[in-house]
Motif scaffolding. Structure first.
Motif, PDB file in Angstrom:
ATOM      1  N   ASN A 137      41.494  46.729  48.499  1.00  0.00           N
ATOM      2  CA  ASN A 137      42.547  45.514  47.787  1.00  0.00           C
ATOM      3  C   ASN A 137      41.556  45.594  46.631  1.00  0.00           C
ATOM      4  O   ASN A 137      40.855  44.956  47.203  1.00  0.00           O
ATOM      5  N   PRO A 138      40.995  45.839  45.255  1.00  0.00           N
ATOM      6  CA  PRO A 138      40.088  45.470  44.744  1.00  0.00           C
ATOM      7  C   PRO A 138      39.646  44.041  44.961  1.00  0.00           C
ATOM      8  O   PRO A 138      38.791  44.245  44.342  1.00  0.00           O
ATOM      9  N   GLN A 139      40.351  42.864  44.946  1.00  0.00           N
ATOM     10  CA  GLN A 139      39.772  41.550  44.838  1.00  0.00           C
ATOM     11  C   GLN A 139      39.155  41.455  45.757  1.00  0.00           C
ATOM     12  O   GLN A 139      38.065  40.598  45.951  1.00  0.00           O
ATOM     13  N   ILE A 140      39.767  41.944  46.701  1.00  0.00           N
ATOM     14  CA  ILE A 140      39.007  42.021  48.576  1.00  0.00           C
ATOM     15  C   ILE A 140      37.286  41.902  48.569  1.00  0.00           C
ATOM     16  O   ILE A 140      36.308  41.887  48.895  1.00  0.00           O
ATOM     17  N   VAL A 141      37.639  43.595  48.021  1.00  0.00           N
ATOM     18  CA  VAL A 141      36.541  44.501  47.552  1.00  0.00           C
ATOM     19  C   VAL A 141      35.286  43.734  47.148  1.00  0.00           C
ATOM     20  O   VAL A 141      34.199  43.234  47.557  1.00  0.00           O
TER      21      VAL A 141
END
Length: 160
Positions: A72-76
């Motif tokens: 997930n881009p936000q998690i990354v």
């Protein structure tokens, strides 16, 4: 420059200029998974908290965590900013030596001694272990968490 030469240049550039669709898309950021030793070394020069993803190869929820959360881009973005990230196969057979202590696979428990130690013997997968900058266990988070909930956990832990 005459008008006709200028017009030809503009026409040429507009015809061959890349369209917004043709421009290269920026690839999404990825996590740089480390070994625990690599994270400890990096922590010496730039202290950060360490997230350890304790998993097994057979665990379906671990695979779901990899696909839905760790990509997930936000998690990354959150993880790359505030943590060093480590993957630890709880059933790996390779020895791991940290600060002179060697951790081994323990047939009796069918688990790696390092995983047993990090999880305090409570073996469930996936399990996320957070270490502070002094390499002390801050929190253990057992089970799969959807990205939205995991993001809240990351925000809470990063501020501790």
């Amino acid at each position: 420059m005459t008008f006709s030469v200028f017009f030809l240049q503009v026409l040429f550039l507009s015809f061959f200029a890349p369209t917004p669709e043709a421009k290269e898309k920026v690839p999404p950021a990825k996590l740089q998974w480390l070994t625990l030793n690599q994270a400890i070394e990096k922590n010496k020069t730039k202290p950060k908290k360490i997230l350890i993803d304790v998993y097994t190869d057979w665990c379906g929820w671990c695979k779901k965590m990899d696909k839905q959360v760790y990509q997930n881009p936000q998690i990354v973005e959150q993880l790359n900013e505030d943590f060093y990230v480590v993957k630890l196969n709880a059933e790996q057979r390779q020895n791991v030596t940290i600060d002179g202590k060697t951790y081994r696979y323990m047939e009796k428990y069918r688990a790696h001694e390092l995983a047993l130690s990090l999880l305090n013997g409570e073996m469930s997968y996936p399990n996320t272990v957070f270490l502070n900058e002094k390499l002390q266990v801050m929190q253990r988070v057992p089970g799969f968490l959807p990205a939205k909930e995991f993001s809240r956990v990351l925000a809470f832990i990063s501020k501790k």
